[in-house]
Design an enzyme around this catalytic site. Structure first.
Site, PDB file in Angstrom:
ATOM      1  N   CYS A   1     -69.231 -32.447  27.951  1.00 50.31           N
ATOM      2  CA  CYS A   1     -70.317 -31.616  28.479  1.00 50.31           C
ATOM      3  C   CYS A   1     -69.731 -30.303  28.976  1.00 50.31           C
ATOM      4  O   CYS A   1     -68.522 -30.076  28.882  1.00 50.31           O
ATOM      5  CB  CYS A   1     -71.064 -32.329  29.609  1.00 50.31           C
ATOM      6  SG  CYS A   1     -70.025 -32.685  31.034  1.00 50.31           S
TER       7      CYS A   1
ATOM      8  N   LYS B   1     -60.439 -30.734  31.736  1.00 50.34           N
ATOM      9  CA  LYS B   1     -61.418 -29.775  32.252  1.00 50.34           C
ATOM     10  C   LYS B   1     -60.816 -28.407  31.991  1.00 50.34           C
ATOM     11  O   LYS B   1     -59.761 -28.061  32.549  1.00 50.34           O
ATOM     12  CB  LYS B   1     -61.649 -29.976  33.746  1.00 50.34           C
ATOM     13  CG  LYS B   1     -62.590 -31.114  34.060  1.00 50.34           C
ATOM     14  CD  LYS B   1     -63.060 -31.087  35.499  1.00 50.34           C
ATOM     15  CE  LYS B   1     -64.016 -32.233  35.771  1.00 50.34           C
ATOM     16  NZ  LYS B   1     -64.492 -32.271  37.145  1.00 50.34           N
TER      17      LYS B   1
ATOM     18  N   ASP C   1     -72.365 -34.560  47.233  1.00 48.70           N
ATOM     19  CA  ASP C   1     -73.234 -34.757  46.065  1.00 48.70           C
ATOM     20  C   ASP C   1     -73.136 -36.205  45.561  1.00 48.70           C
ATOM     21  O   ASP C   1     -72.939 -36.450  44.370  1.00 48.70           O
ATOM     22  CB  ASP C   1     -72.811 -33.760  44.968  1.00 48.70           C
ATOM     23  CG  ASP C   1     -73.854 -33.612  43.875  1.00 48.70           C
ATOM     24  OD1 ASP C   1     -74.963 -34.164  44.030  1.00 48.70           O
ATOM     25  OD2 ASP C   1     -73.560 -32.953  42.865  1.00 48.70           O
TER      26      ASP C   1
END
Ligand SMILES: Nc1ncnc2c1ncn2[C@@H]1O[C@H](COP(=O)(O)OP(=O)(O)OP(=O)(O)O)[C@@H](O)[C@H]1O
EC number: 2.7.10.2
Length: 422
Positions: free
Chosen positions: A121, A147, A251
């Site tokens: 993603c 990443k 989160d």
């Protein structure tokens, strides 16, 4: 005016008039000046206090965080962990990359990253990729997550990315946090290399449990009450670990928990924890879905680990409903008004009274009324002893990601790719 009137009413030999005139100079003028001075002093003091408060609170559209022991990048540059905070004007990206000796022992030679398998993603820094890493044994390449920092990147972005890697290094190992394997930062493009938690995120796992799927790559797509507690307990261990470091996650949600085939849960999405670490506050640019946030965060007040505890209650709800959006009847933008009426979610039919009692304790309006992660974990450990290990949680309706995103108040792009993979 006063002076003129005095002169008209008095003769030159009138001593009283002289006294009156001097009174004007000696008493009224200084009094006037002192008053002006005091007003100015008051205004300056007020401005100073206001500035101090603004600096302490750093308001943003989403959150204000408390100031943890400040370990900003310049602290690390002073030799406590790295050398990242260089003056931006004095260095180019290349020079800058060469000046991060703290990352030297983390470097993974680029040629070891043999093959990019897929893009998972788009993350907050750039693409998140799955790749093979050679480990010396060519028959057994290791799958890792990269990443990448998207290009072109400015110095600030590079600095932030390197700081993020150092943050992982500072956190160290914990079995319920995604592990840093290394990095490639000596030249562009920059990569953070993470362990691959191959089964992806918990939300997708929950949605797949609704389907008629039994197992996939060793993972059993069935969930019992006992397993809900088991996953919850691991998340709480990760939160305790962050709390010990004066941090919080910011989160906590099923979408930010990764799952292994043995149901080991690993907390990811540490972007906000990193902001708390470096800046003492959560930045205004980060948007977190409102339905997971504690009231103090919705109200832009200082928040801490007990805001994570609130979100943990929502996570329990997500698990027991196999990934239903929270507060399905409330539009995301109205959630604060809803909570201000002291309304919380009703007990889902699949949720036992014991589990609902735990959820409700997380949703206490006052932070101080909520349990700490440790207290909560102890409650889960008690509940797990009598929890049902046989009945499989079932929800007949399949999830339509677009609909879910609209009701949950989440960007659909952040969900859809993973779901379509399954
Ligand atoms: N180590 C990993 N193993 C498997 N999948 C991962 C891993 N890390 C991230 N992912 C996948 O990428 C998605 C986004 O991850 P994550 O939230 O960590 O990225 P991010 O956008 O960079 O966020 P943040 O900056 O908050 O860390 C996850 O939901 C998961 O699907």
């Amino acid at each position: 005016m006063g002076m003129t009137r005095t002169l008209l009413e008095c003769s030159l030999s009138d001593k009283l008039c002289v006294i009156q005139e001097k009174q004007y100079e000696v008493i009224i003028v200084p009094t006037f000046l002192v008053t002006i001075f005091l007003i100015l002093l008051g205004v300056i003091l007020w401005l100073f206090i206001r500035e101090q408060r603004t600096q302490q609170q750093r308001p943003g559209p989403r959150d204000i965080a408390p100031v943890p022991p400040s370990r900003d990048l310049s602290w690390e540059a002073a030799g406590h962990g790295g050398n990242v905070a260089l003056p931006l004007k004095e260095t180019s990206v290349e020079n800058f990359l060469g000046a991060t000796p703290a990352l030297a022992k983390l470097q993974v030679p680029r040629e070891q990253l043999s093959e990019i398998l897929e893009q998972i993603c788009n993350g907050s820094y750039g693409p998140i990729l799955r790749a093979n890493m050679n480990t010396g044994d060519t028959s057994k390449p290791k799958s890792v997550i990269l990443k990448a920092l998207k290009e072109p990147a400015g110095l600030h972005e590079v600095q932030d990315f390197l700081g993020r890697i150092q943050f992982h290094q500072y956190l160290g190992k914990h079995k319920n946090l995604v592990q840093l394997e290394g990095c490639c930062t000596e030249q562009l493009p920059l990569y953070m290399v993470l362990e691959d938690v191959a089964h992806g995120d918990l939300l997708n796992f929950l949605w797949t449990c609704r389907r008629d799927v039994m197992t996939m790559d060793g993972l059993l797509y069935d969930l019992t009450e006992k397993q809900v507690y088991h996953i919850g307990k691991q998340v709480l261990l990760a939160l305790e670990f962050l709390q010990d470091k004066h941090l919080f996650h910011g989160d906590v949600a099923a979408r930010n928990i990764l799952i292994q085939s043995d149901l080991t849960a690993k907390l990811c999405g540490l972007g906000l924890a990193y902001e708390v670490y470096t800046r003492g506050a959560i930045s205004s640019t980060q948007t977190i879905p409102l339905k997971w946030l504690a009231p103090e965060r919705l109200l832009l007040r200082p928040a801490g680990i007990r805001a994570d505890v609130w979100s943990f209650g929502i996570l329990l709800y997500e698990m027991v409903t196999l990934g239903a959006p929270p507060y399905p009847e409330v539009p995301p933008a109205s959630i604060l008004q809803h909570l201000q009426k002291r309304k919380i979610m009703k007990r889902p039919s699949s949720c036992t009274r014991t589990m609902y009692g735990i959820m409700k304790s997380c949703w206490c309006w006052r932070e101080a009324g909520r349990p700490s992660p440790r207290e909560l974990r102890l409650r889960l450990e008690v509940a797990i002893k009598t929890a049902d290990d046989k009945a499989v949680l079932q929800v007949p309706e399949l999830v339509v990601p677009e609909l879910y995103a609209a009701v949950a108040g989440i960007r659909v792009e952040s969900l859809f790719y993973n779901y379509s993979m399954l």
